[in-house]
Structures are given as C-alpha cells and as structure tokens.
Scaffold this motif. Sequence first.
Motif, short mmCIF file in Angstrom:
data_model
loop_
_atom_site.label_atom_id
_atom_site.label_comp_id
_atom_site.label_asym_id
_atom_site.label_seq_id
_atom_site.Cartn_x
_atom_site.Cartn_y
_atom_site.Cartn_z
N ASN A 7 15.29 159.64 142.38
CA ASN A 7 16.51 158.83 142.33
C ASN A 7 16.85 158.45 140.90
OD1 ASN A 7 16.96 158.84 145.10
ND2 ASN A 7 15.59 157.12 145.44
N ASP A 8 16.19 159.11 139.96
CA ASP A 8 16.36 158.83 138.53
C ASP A 8 17.48 159.71 137.99
OD1 ASP A 8 16.15 158.37 135.84
OD2 ASP A 8 14.14 159.22 135.63
N LYS A 9 18.70 159.18 137.94
CA LYS A 9 19.85 159.96 137.54
C LYS A 9 19.79 160.38 136.08
CE LYS A 9 24.91 159.92 137.91
NZ LYS A 9 26.09 159.14 138.34
N VAL A 10 19.16 159.56 135.25
CA VAL A 10 19.07 159.86 133.82
C VAL A 10 18.01 160.92 133.54
CG1 VAL A 10 18.45 158.90 131.57
CG2 VAL A 10 19.93 157.62 133.11
N GLY A 11 16.93 160.91 134.30
CA GLY A 11 15.83 161.84 134.06
C GLY A 11 14.72 161.22 133.24
N TRP A 12 14.57 159.89 133.29
CA TRP A 12 13.51 159.22 132.54
C TRP A 12 12.14 159.80 132.86
CZ3 TRP A 12 14.40 156.01 128.60
CH2 TRP A 12 15.62 155.33 128.53
N GLN A 13 11.89 160.01 134.18
CA GLN A 13 10.57 160.49 134.58
C GLN A 13 10.31 161.89 134.07
OE1 GLN A 13 8.18 158.50 136.39
NE2 GLN A 13 7.01 160.11 135.39
N GLU A 14 11.35 162.74 134.04
CA GLU A 14 11.16 164.09 133.50
C GLU A 14 10.79 164.02 132.02
OE1 GLU A 14 14.14 167.03 134.32
OE2 GLU A 14 14.49 166.31 136.34
N TRP A 15 11.45 163.13 131.29
CA TRP A 15 11.10 162.96 129.88
C TRP A 15 9.67 162.46 129.75
CZ3 TRP A 15 13.40 164.42 125.48
CH2 TRP A 15 14.76 164.75 125.50
N ALA A 16 9.29 161.52 130.61
CA ALA A 16 7.93 160.97 130.54
C ALA A 16 6.89 162.05 130.84
CB ALA A 16 7.79 159.80 131.52
N ASP A 17 7.15 162.84 131.87
CA ASP A 17 6.22 163.91 132.23
C ASP A 17 6.10 164.96 131.12
OD1 ASP A 17 5.85 162.66 134.65
OD2 ASP A 17 7.20 163.98 135.77
N ALA A 18 7.23 165.26 130.48
CA ALA A 18 7.25 166.31 129.45
C ALA A 18 6.62 165.86 128.14
CB ALA A 18 8.69 166.77 129.20
N THR A 19 6.73 164.55 127.83
CA THR A 19 6.27 164.07 126.52
C THR A 19 4.93 163.36 126.55
OG1 THR A 19 7.43 161.94 126.76
CG2 THR A 19 8.66 163.78 125.80
N GLY A 20 4.54 162.86 127.73
CA GLY A 20 3.29 162.10 127.81
C GLY A 20 3.46 160.61 127.53
N TYR A 21 4.68 160.19 127.18
CA TYR A 21 4.95 158.77 126.97
C TYR A 21 5.32 158.12 128.30
CZ TYR A 21 5.13 159.93 122.00
OH TYR A 21 4.80 160.36 120.74
N SER A 22 4.99 156.85 128.45
CA SER A 22 5.31 156.14 129.68
C SER A 22 6.80 155.80 129.71
CB SER A 22 4.49 154.86 129.79
OG SER A 22 4.89 153.92 128.80
N LEU A 23 7.29 155.48 130.90
CA LEU A 23 8.69 155.07 131.02
C LEU A 23 8.96 153.83 130.18
CD1 LEU A 23 9.22 155.49 134.89
CD2 LEU A 23 9.95 157.04 133.08
N GLU A 24 7.99 152.92 130.17
CA GLU A 24 8.15 151.69 129.40
C GLU A 24 8.25 151.99 127.90
OE1 GLU A 24 6.05 147.28 128.91
OE2 GLU A 24 4.93 148.93 129.80
#
Length: 279
Positions: free
Chosen positions: A154-171
């Motif tokens: 439900n993440d329209k922006v793709g925050w989780q995809e960025w987090a998964d790809a970079t290793g950084y947390s959403l926070e």
Amino acid sequence: MTIDTKKTRNRIAELRKSKKLTIQQVADGIGVSNGTISRYEQGTREPKLDTWQKLANFFNVSVSYITGVSDEPDKDTGRLQGIREDKGMSYQQVADAYNQEADRLSVFDHKEPHIDAETVQAIETGNYQPSQHEWKLLAWGLDVPESYLSGHSNDKVGWQEWADATGYSLEQLRNEVKRLVDTGRLHSNSDIQHQISCAVQSLDQKAPTTTNGTINCVQDKLLELLNYIDQAFILKARGSKIKPGNWQVRPDMDEKAYNQLLDIINKARYEIGQITPKK
C-alpha cells in the motif's frame, strides 16, 4: 476508480478474526512477533513484499486481496485499472507504454515480447496474471512503484522498495529526506523519487550534504584532477594504461611541473584524509 492509500486498509485483522485465530497464532505462522502483526493490522507498519506473500499464503488468499486493493480473494488484480484511469490512459496507451519499456530491454538477438490492449484488460479483470517481470515493465511504463501497482504494497511512493534496495530503514530514509528539505537542500515540492534518491546519496556519504559526504566528494574531485593532469602530461600508447615505471612526460611539457602538481594534490588528499569531523 481512484485508489487512496490513506483509505486503503489491509484485511489482516478481518481474515484473522474470520478464522478465529489469535495475533500470536498468525505471528507464529509467518515467523514474526505478535507486536509486528498488531502494527500491521493497525496500519502503523508496512510489511515487506515477501511478508505480504507469506501472509497471503497463510490465509490462502491473493496478495492484492489481503492488502485491501482487490475484492477478489483468489485473484491478484493489482491497481492497474485505478492507475490507468487516474492517468486518463486507454488500454492501448498502457500497452504502448509497456512495449516502449520492453524495447529498451531488447538487445542484439533478444527481443522482449510485446503486449496488446486485450492483455491489459485481462490483467485488470484478473483473467491474466502477469509475471514479476511483466509487472516491472508495467510499473516502469506507468512510472509507479512495482509493488504498489501489483497490489503487493500500500506504499504508493515505494519507500519499502527503496529500503529493501539500499539497506536503510524507512525511518532513516524519511528522516534524511526531512533533514534535506528542512535545511533547504531539497525543495519540498520536488519529485519524491528525486528526494529519496538524494537522501540515499547523502546517507551513502556520496553527496555534499554532510561533512563526511563533502570530504568524500572533494577527494573524488582530487582524483579526477590527478587523472586530468596525467592526460595532459603523460604520453602513452592509445588504449594503454599508465603503469609504475612505464610512463613518459610529453616532450613539450615540463616534467618538474608535473611532479610538483602531483605532490601538491597528493599532499592535499593526505591532509584532507586526516580531518575528523565532529558533525
């Protein structure tokens, strides 16, 4: 059909209660803590893509159904229709956007298959289930996150995809974007994907947005300057690399000046490397 992520609620609690399961039982079933399941149900935490799949498998429903995107428990229809209509696109225009991305991946003897308007319509009705690769091409063509388009998030922006790809947390990502905006390094109205990309570069210390990042950028510029000096002064065979003891200063250039330039820049690189930032 407009999809509003603020109003889209997942069905985890609904499915759990319908099967008379406790939060702990669901947590044990997919290998997470009961607190995590509770936050998923409340919508205060977004599951990763593989976790959505585990939850869907656990309840024996489609991912897009458990995320609240679809009303079809057995069909993964995703958000294609809503996004297409929001963008004012026809079935054929979506197919054209997909095919354009497919052509970009076509090289030499490899030709990416095209889709037609009928395929787009079949995806929306659940009569055709795209592969992950096809969802990706559709997402690229429509300029939306793949996980959001396919209904796996439900993440329209793709925050989780960025987090998964970079290793950084959403926070970490959100805080860094906020810091860059608050300090005037990013405009709050700029594209969110650009904002997150800048935040990743900043966290990687590859941008002049932190003291360490600035130091790293200066060191990179000095390395570029060394290469620039070599290109100006050194005579070498076309395509060959300069090796220790195997170089020659151009006869119309001053070798002493060349060495002085190298000494100055290497000394600067060393001294910059000794800087220990406090912030």
